[in-house]
Design a protein around this motif. Structure first.
Motif, PDB file in Angstrom:
ATOM      1  N   PHE A  18       0.844  -1.203   0.000  1.00 46.95           N
ATOM      2  CA  PHE A  18       0.000   0.000   0.000  1.00 46.95           C
ATOM      3  C   PHE A  18       0.878   1.250   0.000  1.00 46.95           C
ATOM      4  O   PHE A  18       0.589   2.227  -0.689  1.00 46.95           O
ATOM      5  N   ARG A  21       2.210   2.004  -3.418  1.00 45.24           N
ATOM      6  CA  ARG A  21       1.192   2.653  -4.259  1.00 45.24           C
ATOM      7  C   ARG A  21       1.108   4.139  -3.930  1.00 45.24           C
ATOM      8  O   ARG A  21       1.014   4.986  -4.816  1.00 45.24           O
ATOM      9  N   GLU A  44      -6.556   5.119   8.126  1.00 46.36           N
ATOM     10  CA  GLU A  44      -7.555   5.335   7.083  1.00 46.36           C
ATOM     11  C   GLU A  44      -7.268   4.442   5.878  1.00 46.36           C
ATOM     12  O   GLU A  44      -6.124   4.075   5.635  1.00 46.36           O
ATOM     13  N   PRO A  45      -8.314   4.126   5.100  1.00 46.90           N
ATOM     14  CA  PRO A  45      -8.098   3.311   3.894  1.00 46.90           C
ATOM     15  C   PRO A  45      -7.202   4.040   2.890  1.00 46.90           C
ATOM     16  O   PRO A  45      -7.292   5.259   2.729  1.00 46.90           O
ATOM     17  N   LEU A  46      -6.376   3.283   2.211  1.00 44.20           N
ATOM     18  CA  LEU A  46      -5.455   3.845   1.229  1.00 44.20           C
ATOM     19  C   LEU A  46      -6.204   4.624   0.155  1.00 44.20           C
ATOM     20  O   LEU A  46      -5.754   5.688  -0.268  1.00 44.20           O
ATOM     21  N   GLU A  47      -7.349   4.124  -0.270  1.00 45.99           N
ATOM     22  CA  GLU A  47      -8.101   4.783  -1.339  1.00 45.99           C
ATOM     23  C   GLU A  47      -8.493   6.203  -0.941  1.00 45.99           C
ATOM     24  O   GLU A  47      -8.501   7.097  -1.779  1.00 45.99           O
ATOM     25  N   LEU A  48      -8.812   6.421   0.314  1.00 45.33           N
ATOM     26  CA  LEU A  48      -9.147   7.766   0.797  1.00 45.33           C
ATOM     27  C   LEU A  48      -7.958   8.706   0.596  1.00 45.33           C
ATOM     28  O   LEU A  48      -8.114   9.831   0.112  1.00 45.33           O
ATOM     29  N   LEU A  50      -5.455   8.305  -1.550  1.00 46.12           N
ATOM     30  CA  LEU A  50      -5.159   8.466  -2.972  1.00 46.12           C
ATOM     31  C   LEU A  50      -6.127   9.422  -3.658  1.00 46.12           C
ATOM     32  O   LEU A  50      -5.721  10.212  -4.513  1.00 46.12           O
ATOM     33  N   VAL A  51      -7.406   9.377  -3.283  1.00 46.91           N
ATOM     34  CA  VAL A  51      -8.392  10.303  -3.861  1.00 46.91           C
ATOM     35  C   VAL A  51      -8.046  11.736  -3.476  1.00 46.91           C
ATOM     36  O   VAL A  51      -8.028  12.633  -4.323  1.00 46.91           O
ATOM     37  N   GLU A  54      -4.953  12.927  -5.396  1.00 49.52           N
ATOM     38  CA  GLU A  54      -5.221  13.310  -6.791  1.00 49.52           C
ATOM     39  C   GLU A  54      -5.849  14.699  -6.870  1.00 49.52           C
ATOM     40  O   GLU A  54      -5.506  15.480  -7.751  1.00 49.52           O
ATOM     41  N   TRP A  82      -4.680  14.861   3.936  1.00 51.42           N
ATOM     42  CA  TRP A  82      -5.751  14.390   3.055  1.00 51.42           C
ATOM     43  C   TRP A  82      -7.087  14.971   3.478  1.00 51.42           C
ATOM     44  O   TRP A  82      -8.037  14.959   2.722  1.00 51.42           O
TER      45      TRP A  82
END
Length: 105
Positions: A18, A21, A44-48, A50-51, A54, A82
């Protein structure tokens, strides 16, 4: 005891994947070990992340002066950046519909 160690190793391998990534996505690649230490504390989730990353990559602050004001990754992680609100670059705002404008697709 061995089962617990195997689970811990698998968790560490997953966490490291993770992190890689995150590292690939982060534009300011400095102080990787410090970033890795900070990343291990994140729940926290990685996707949070990454969003948010971006969105922030498109922000005025991060694009100004060729990215001069992009924080180090560890600073971004430790500061829970984030969660920051971002300002969209004016050129993107120009493409948005004007108030009352009808959009046809």
């Amino acid at each position: 005891k061995n089962v617990k160690n195997v689970k811990n190793v698998k968790k560490l391998i997953d966490l490291r994947a993770f992190f890689e990534r995150f590292w690939i996505a982060y534009p300011n690649k400095k102080a990787k070990q410090a970033a890795w230490r900070a990343f291990q504390k994140i729940t926290e989730p990685l996707e949070l992340l990454l969003v948010a990353l971006e969105k922030q990559k498109k922000s005025e602050q991060w694009q100004k002066n060729d990215g001069q004001f992009i924080p180090y990754p560890a600073t971004w992680l430790n500061g829970r950046r984030w969660e920051d609100e971002t300002n969209i670059v004016p050129s993107e705002k120009a493409n948005w519909p004007k108030k009352g404008e009808i959009i046809y697709s």
